[in-house]
Every structure is written in C-alpha cells, then in structure tokens.
Enzyme design. Structure first.
Site, PDB file in Angstrom:
ATOM      1  N   CYS A 150     -18.492  22.819 -24.271  1.00 53.34           N
ATOM      2  CA  CYS A 150     -19.653  22.249 -23.424  1.00 53.34           C
ATOM      3  C   CYS A 150     -19.445  20.626 -23.845  1.00 53.34           C
ATOM      4  CB  CYS A 150     -20.952  22.189 -24.443  1.00 53.34           C
ATOM      5  SG  CYS A 150     -21.413  24.105 -24.937  1.00 53.34           S
ATOM      6  N   ARG A 188     -17.145  19.515 -18.211  1.00 56.91           N
ATOM      7  CA  ARG A 188     -16.816  20.286 -19.579  1.00 56.91           C
ATOM      8  C   ARG A 188     -17.660  21.442 -19.448  1.00 56.91           C
ATOM      9  NH1 ARG A 188     -13.755  17.132 -23.594  1.00 56.91           N
ATOM     10  NH2 ARG A 188     -14.337  18.783 -24.737  1.00 56.91           N
ATOM     11  N   TRP A 208     -21.627  25.366 -21.109  1.00 59.68           N
ATOM     12  CA  TRP A 208     -20.879  26.307 -20.112  1.00 59.68           C
ATOM     13  C   TRP A 208     -20.977  27.640 -20.883  1.00 59.68           C
ATOM     14  CZ3 TRP A 208     -16.538  29.484 -20.886  1.00 59.68           C
ATOM     15  CH2 TRP A 208     -15.739  29.734 -19.438  1.00 59.68           C
ATOM     16  N   ASN A 257     -21.240  22.334 -29.851  1.00 59.12           N
ATOM     17  CA  ASN A 257     -20.081  22.858 -29.056  1.00 59.12           C
ATOM     18  C   ASN A 257     -19.254  23.734 -29.912  1.00 59.12           C
ATOM     19  OD1 ASN A 257     -18.052  23.217 -27.399  1.00 59.12           O
ATOM     20  ND2 ASN A 257     -17.409  21.091 -27.324  1.00 59.12           N
ATOM     21  N   GLY A 258     -19.309  24.988 -29.637  1.00 63.60           N
ATOM     22  CA  GLY A 258     -18.608  25.794 -30.632  1.00 63.60           C
ATOM     23  C   GLY A 258     -19.148  27.266 -30.890  1.00 63.60           C
ATOM     24  N   GLU A 272       1.726  28.909 -10.029  1.00 65.48           N
ATOM     25  CA  GLU A 272       0.516  28.040  -9.729  1.00 65.48           C
ATOM     26  C   GLU A 272      -0.046  27.834  -8.373  1.00 65.48           C
ATOM     27  OE1 GLU A 272      -0.684  25.959 -11.862  1.00 65.48           O
ATOM     28  OE2 GLU A 272      -1.534  24.394 -11.095  1.00 65.48           O
ATOM     29  N   LYS A 328      -4.121  28.150  -8.397  1.00 65.51           N
ATOM     30  CA  LYS A 328      -4.940  26.960  -7.794  1.00 65.51           C
ATOM     31  C   LYS A 328      -5.946  27.626  -6.680  1.00 65.51           C
ATOM     32  CE  LYS A 328      -4.787  23.895  -9.615  1.00 65.51           C
ATOM     33  NZ  LYS A 328      -4.038  24.206 -11.038  1.00 65.51           N
ATOM     34  N   GLU A 381      -8.734  29.402  -8.128  1.00 67.52           N
ATOM     35  CA  GLU A 381      -9.776  28.791  -8.879  1.00 67.52           C
ATOM     36  C   GLU A 381     -10.693  27.939  -7.988  1.00 67.52           C
ATOM     37  OE1 GLU A 381      -7.722  26.895 -12.882  1.00 67.52           O
ATOM     38  OE2 GLU A 381      -6.773  26.161 -11.051  1.00 67.52           O
ATOM     39  N   HIS A 404       8.865  45.568  -5.338  1.00 67.25           N
ATOM     40  CA  HIS A 404       8.502  46.634  -6.478  1.00 67.25           C
ATOM     41  C   HIS A 404       6.957  46.560  -6.684  1.00 67.25           C
ATOM     42  CE1 HIS A 404      12.647  46.894  -7.763  1.00 67.25           C
ATOM     43  NE2 HIS A 404      12.688  45.336  -7.954  1.00 67.25           N
ATOM     44  N   LYS A 452     -13.200  22.933 -17.862  1.00 67.96           N
ATOM     45  CA  LYS A 452     -12.000  21.968 -17.974  1.00 67.96           C
ATOM     46  C   LYS A 452     -11.312  22.120 -19.335  1.00 67.96           C
ATOM     47  CE  LYS A 452      -9.457  18.787 -16.622  1.00 67.96           C
ATOM     48  NZ  LYS A 452      -8.537  19.227 -15.536  1.00 67.96           N
TER      49      LYS A 452
HETATM   50  C1  G6P Z   1      -8.630  25.819 -18.309  1.00 71.65           C
HETATM   51  C2  G6P Z   1      -8.454  24.812 -17.058  1.00 71.65           C
HETATM   52  C3  G6P Z   1      -7.056  24.845 -16.713  1.00 71.65           C
HETATM   53  C4  G6P Z   1      -6.120  24.255 -17.598  1.00 71.65           C
HETATM   54  C5  G6P Z   1      -6.347  25.337 -18.769  1.00 71.65           C
HETATM   55  C6  G6P Z   1      -5.271  24.995 -20.107  1.00 71.65           C
HETATM   56  O1  G6P Z   1      -8.294  27.132 -17.924  1.00 71.65           O
HETATM   57  O2  G6P Z   1      -9.366  25.016 -16.228  1.00 71.65           O
HETATM   58  O3  G6P Z   1      -6.809  23.850 -15.447  1.00 71.65           O
HETATM   59  O4  G6P Z   1      -4.702  24.534 -17.260  1.00 71.65           O
HETATM   60  O5  G6P Z   1      -7.457  25.148 -19.280  1.00 71.65           O
HETATM   61  O6  G6P Z   1      -5.996  23.576 -20.561  1.00 71.65           O
HETATM   62  P1  G6P Z   1      -5.242  22.391 -21.403  1.00 71.65           P
HETATM   63  O7  G6P Z   1      -6.048  21.611 -21.479  1.00 71.65           O
HETATM   64  O8  G6P Z   1      -4.620  23.145 -22.519  1.00 71.65           O
HETATM   65  O9  G6P Z   1      -3.933  22.214 -20.634  1.00 71.65           O
END
Ligand code: G6P
Length: 629
Positions: free
Chosen positions: A19, A44, A91, A117-118, A502, A506, A509, A525, A624
């Site tokens: 959070c 967050r 979150w 948060n935690g 990637e 993307k 997401e 395969h 995030k």
């Molecule tokens: C979350 C984010 C991703 C990120 C990943 C790792 O899943 O949504 O965008 O790549 O965490 O985060 P970091 O801050 O360790 O790069």
C-alpha cells in the site's frame, strides 16, 4: 494442525497488502496534504483508501472502497479541520476490497487510529488472545489486530503509547510500515518500519511521512529514510528515532535529487505515455557522466571499486522479478558474450525458497526499479548472510535494496509512476550494458575495437529513441487493428528473446490480452499449435546474427495463416515483405538493439490498452511496488 494451517492460508488470502501510506503533522491543514499525497501514491495501491484526522481531541476516520477520488467525494461537506493526518491507499492481492477492510483502523476504545503496509503473520494467535479478553473486530485485517494488541498492552502496562508499540512489535512476526495516532496526543505520529519503506520529510515546524518521496518533494527536499526495526516519534518540531531497544538513533538527513515535475504528467494523457517519451532523456541521464566514448572510458565507481570481485567472478547470479527479470535475462546474453562469465538469471521468489548453492566468488546482481520488491529483498538478505557479494541496480535512490547492496549503480530513470515499467527498464539495460562493457574490457575478453564500437553505439541510443518517438501513429494504427485479438504470441531470438518476453508481459499488464513470449525456434515445440488466422504473432526480428533463422520462423507462421506483426530494422525489406504490419526501429549493434526494439513493444501495449478504454496507468490487480511476498 490442519486448522492452524488453514487459518494461516486464510489470513494470507485476505490481507496481503502493499500500500501507500502518508502522514502529516504541522501547521497546515492536514487533509489536503494527505489527500494529495494519497493521489501521488495511488500507483502503489488503488482498491480502497482512507484517512484519519484529529479535531478537538476527537478522532475522525473516513474510508472508502475504490480509488482515492471516491473517498474524496464521500467526505465532501464534512468538517475535515485538523493539523495531523494519516492516510492509506490499499492494494489487496486476494479477497474483496471493502470499506470495512480499508485503513485506517480504529482501536476498540476509539482513541487510536492506525494504517499499515505489510503483513502480520502471527496475527491469528494474537487475535485469539484479544477475542478472549472481549475485543471486538470490525474488519478481517491483521492491522486491526495489531492496533488492539497495542491498545491492550498500553492499558495493562499503564505506560506510553510508544512503549506499548515497542512491546507489541517485539512479539509480532511479519513486515510492516505503520503510522499510529492517538486522539489524546493530537500532534504526534508514531511510525515504525520493518520490511516496508518509510520516508520522513523535514519541514519548518512540520513533518511529512510517506512510503516514498513523491508526496513529500513538493514541500521539502530534506528527508530521513527510516531503517528496519526503528520507531519514529514525529511532532511538528521534533523527530526522534529509536530502535526497538529504546535507544535513540541519529536521523541521517538526505537531500532529495528530484523535481516535482518528474512526478506529474506534464501534458501527457497518462504517466505510461509520458514515461515512454522520457526515455531519450532518461537513457541519456543514465549514461551521462559515466560513458565517455571519445576517450574510451566508462566511469562507474561501484564497478571500479569491486572490479577484482566482478571480473574474477566464477559465476554471476542475477536476481529480479517481472520486467527487471527480463533486463537480467538480456544481461545474461551480454555478460556471457562480452565477459565470458557464466550467468544464471533467477526469479527472486524461487531463488529465496530453494536453498540455492552460492559459492565464494559468486557475484549477485540484483535488479529492481523500486528497490523494495519483497521477494528480491529477502532473497538478497539470505544470499548476503551466506557471504555473497551483492551489486544492486536500482532506480529508487535510498531504497531498501540500494542500502542492502555492497555496491551498485542507480539506473537514474527518475520516478516511474505508471505501474507497468518502461523507462526504468531501459535504464536498467543501459547500466547493465555499461557494466558488461567495462568488465569485459578490463578482463580482456572484449577487444578494444569492439569495446570502442559498442561504446559509441550505446552513446547513440538516446538519439535513436528520440527519432523513433517522433511519430508513433503507425504503432497506434496497428494497435487499433489488433485490439480485439484474444491471444498474442511474441517471438524473438538471441538478444531479442528477452524483448519478446517483455512485449508479452507489457501487453498482458496493460490490455488484459493473453500473451506469451517464446524463443522463436522453440515455437515449433508447442505454441505453433495455436497459430491460425486469428492469432497475431509479433516477431522481434531486427537485423542481427539470428536474422536468417528468424526469417524462416516468420515463414513458418505465415504458412499457417498466422498474422505477423514485425519489429524490423529500417531499410530491411525482407521481413516487412512477409509481415502483415511492421514497426521499424533504427539499426544498432545486436548487443544493444533491444534498447530500441522494446520501444514498439511498450507503445503497442499502451495503444491497445488505450483503444480498449482501460486504465493503463493502474491496470487491475497489479501493484507498482510489491512489498510483500
Ligand atoms: C511489479 C511491477 C512490475 C515490476 C516488478 C518488479 O510486478 O508491476 O512492473 O517489474 O514488480 O519490481 P521492481 O521494483 O523490483 O523492479
């Protein structure tokens, strides 16, 4: 035993949270400061939010499921006068977010309010004790349990709130950043952290508290990063730091190197688009002061100071999650080729649990945008305990991973607000490329000629990215054409394989379209069975040493009526001749070409999400900064 296990699973399923938290104490009206802070931290967590204020020694708590703006609307017309406030944006990974599970929580006496948060892992046991004493719970959260536990200790011991908190924290297991206020003491916020970040901004007669610096930067650049196992007692004119043993700690004041504009949209419709377009500057910033192609120098003190350890490493382990893991995968190709050091790329969540073999002489490179990802952080902590040398590549200055690392290099991409990582990724690639070049040259595995050539190529990347971003209308057109596809396949070989992964990540997401990334040759395969006239297949097929091979892979897809979207090098007419649609990128050495070929991947997912009317900056269910495991 079974009951206990089930209970723990249940706890994990309802209240694993990561959070954003904000706090203010001082002369201003607290509500607008906290509200603005919550909006800045909304990336967050955005399934519910809430705020606690104190007016005339009376606690007022407002909380609401949904985005911060919904909480804001729900308090319109209410008396929000207060000079102290704590706010939270939540979150949840599982379970229904709801008004009652939103923070702040209020203790049974109605005197204390807390945000968290935690996760408190042993809360079930504590809850049982409190229930037997007659405590009542109005949410399913572990936070409310911890809060009432603190209240109970205070009642029984007759001591201060701070002392009760200290005793409680010694008994709990888990991770936390908490802010606690009491209506009897309307100037003081008591904060504590273990495992979840906390920054305190120092103003004149006021203090600001937050999960990261973005809510603070507008008011002050002087901050203190609170360490694990520290408690902060924060009043308008006073900041006291103590450890859990009640010993005072000297706050270490850091100056923030960040401007307000960096965390605002600056005329773009979304943060994601802004951050994609910032890449010519952020990559340039990352190279600035480090890469000097004219005199053949790469200055990276973190690498220089530990060159012996790095170039003599028997093995390099790269530990990361998500997009950062993809940067690691690319670095595997680069480091193995240029430095001839074996590299293994590990998902932090797997690495931390499987008792990995770490030899003396192994080097661990940790890659993280936030520097707070719990899986990465814990993996590193245990590797460090086993004696590993840790090199951190982190974007957020002063973050936990940055501080835990033995050495490191910041990626200097500036604050990244869009949940899906874009500019932080290219920043990571730039740092990793410089490292590979520097180590390879020092080791003698990279010839001077190639070293100088690659330096020059890297130096030219920001300008090439700028060119690419001048006109993105072709990518927007392609996105609109394929936006209704149910699945996508992303294929690449060699240096472009991590970019295919990637690209798929993307798209998933941002657009919620199912997408898979695969090495192009591995497609036969399995994934080739999916190919028909409805499946768009994105080939990352720039001119490199794999080019001829990938031309054959494109033919294999076309022969099965798949739709091909290619990322091709400008001037190539073979791949574009076969593809249904092509996104061009400037020519670059294959070692560095991914810094360019990822840009169309980012734009494609952005525009597909946009065409589908989705919230591209805050995709559903994602966070995030994942500060719990
Ligand atoms: C979350 C984010 C991703 C990120 C990943 C790792 O899943 O949504 O965008 O790549 O965490 O985060 P970091 O801050 O360790 O790069």
């Amino acid at each position: 035993m079974i009951a206990t296990n089930n209970l723990i699973l249940y706890i994990n399923s309802i209240d694993i949270i990561m959070c954003g938290i904000v706090g203010y104490t001082g002369k201003r009206e607290a509500y607008p400061v906290v509200l603005k802070g919550l909006k800045r931290l909304e990336y967050r967590g955005y399934d519910s939010s809430g705020i606690a204020l104190i007016n005339n020694n009376k606690l007022a708590v407002h909380k609401k499921q949904g985005k911060v703006v919904e909480m804001e609307e729900s308090v319109l017309g209410k008396d929000l006068h207060s000079h102290i406030g704590i706010g939270h944006t939540r979150w949840a990974t599982h379970g229904e977010p709801s008004d009652r599970n939103a923070h702040p929580h209020v203790s049974n006496s109605g005197e204390l309010a807390m945000i968290h948060n935690g996760i408190i892992e042993n809360y079930a046991q504590i809850k049982k004790e409190l229930l037997s004493k007659g405590y009542i719970f109005s949410s399913d959260t572990d936070t409310e349990v911890l809060l009432n536990f603190i209240e109970d200790i205070k009642k029984n011991n007759g001591g201060s709130l701070e002392e009760a908190l200290r005793i409680a924290l010694k008994r709990i297991v888990g991770a936390y950043c908490i802010l606690l206020i009491s209506q009897d003491d309307p100037e003081t916020i008591i904060a504590a952290r273990k495992g979840s970040p906390l920054v305190i901004g120092i103003g004149k007669g006021e203090h600001f508290l937050a999960s990261d610096a973005s809510p603070i930067i507008e008011y002050t650049k002087e901050v203190v990063y609170v360490n694990d196992y520290e408690i902060a007692i924060v009043r308008p004119d006073e900041l006291i730091l103590k450890n859990l043993g009640n010993e005072k700690q000297t706050p270490f004041i850091t100056k923030l190197d960040m401007e307000l504009a960096a965390i605002e949209k600056g005329g773009y419709e979304h943060f994601m688009l802004k951050e994609i377009h910032e890449q010519p500057d952020t990559i340039f910033d990352c190279l600035r002061g480090r890469l000097f192609p004219d005199n053949g120098m790469i200055i990276m003190s973190g690498v220089e100071n530990h060159m012996e350890a790095l170039k003599n490493a028997q093995r390099i382990l790269i530990v990361a999650c998500g997009t950062s893991w993809h940067a690691g995968l690319l670095a595997e190709y680069q480091i193995e080729e240029l430095c001839r050091i074996p590299v293994e790329v590990e998902y932090a969540s797997e690495f931390r649990y499987r008792n990995p073999v770490i030899h003396p002489g192994d080097v661990i490179i940790a890659i993280s945008q936030s520097g707070e990802t719990a899986d990465t952080l814990v993996a590193l902590e245990s590797a460090k305990e086993k004696g590993a040398f840790i090199f951190g590549i982190v974007n957020v200055v002063g973050s936990s991973i940055a501080r835990l690392s033995n050495a490191g290099a910041y990626s200097h991409a500036g604050p990244e607000i869009g949940v899906a990582s874009t500019k932080a990724f290219t920043g990571q690639l730039a740092v990793l490329a410089m490292m590979a070049l520097k180590i390879g040259f020092a080791k003698g595995t990279l010839s001077e000629e190639r070293y100088l050539h690659l330096m020059k190529e890297l130096h030219d990347i920001p300008e090439k990215v700028k060119e690419m971003l001048k006109d993105t209308s072709n990518i927007q057109r392609i996105a609109e054409k394929y936006k209704d596809a149910r699945d996508f396949l992303f294929l690449g070989r060699g240096y472009n394989f991590p970019i295919a992964l990637e690209g798929a990540l993307k798209l998933k997401e941002i657009s919620y379209i199912h997408a898979e990334g695969y090495p192009a040759a591995e497609m036969k395969h399995g994934p080739i069975a999916l190919v028909d006239e409805n499946l768009p297949v994105v080939f990352v097929a720039t001119k490199d040493s794999y080019y001829e091979k990938i031309v054959s892979n494109v033919q294999e897809i076309k022969a099965r009526k798949g739709m091909v979207i290619a990322v091709a090098t400008e001037g190539d007419d073979i791949i574009p001749g076969m593809a249904d649609d092509t996104m061009f990128v400037p020519d670059a050495d294959e070692v560095l070409a991914p810094l360019l070929s990822v840009i169309p991947m980012q734009l494609l997912s952005y525009y597909v999400g946009l065409a589908k009317g989705l919230d591209v900056d805050k995709p559903r269910n994602l966070a995030k900064s994942v500060t719990v495991e």
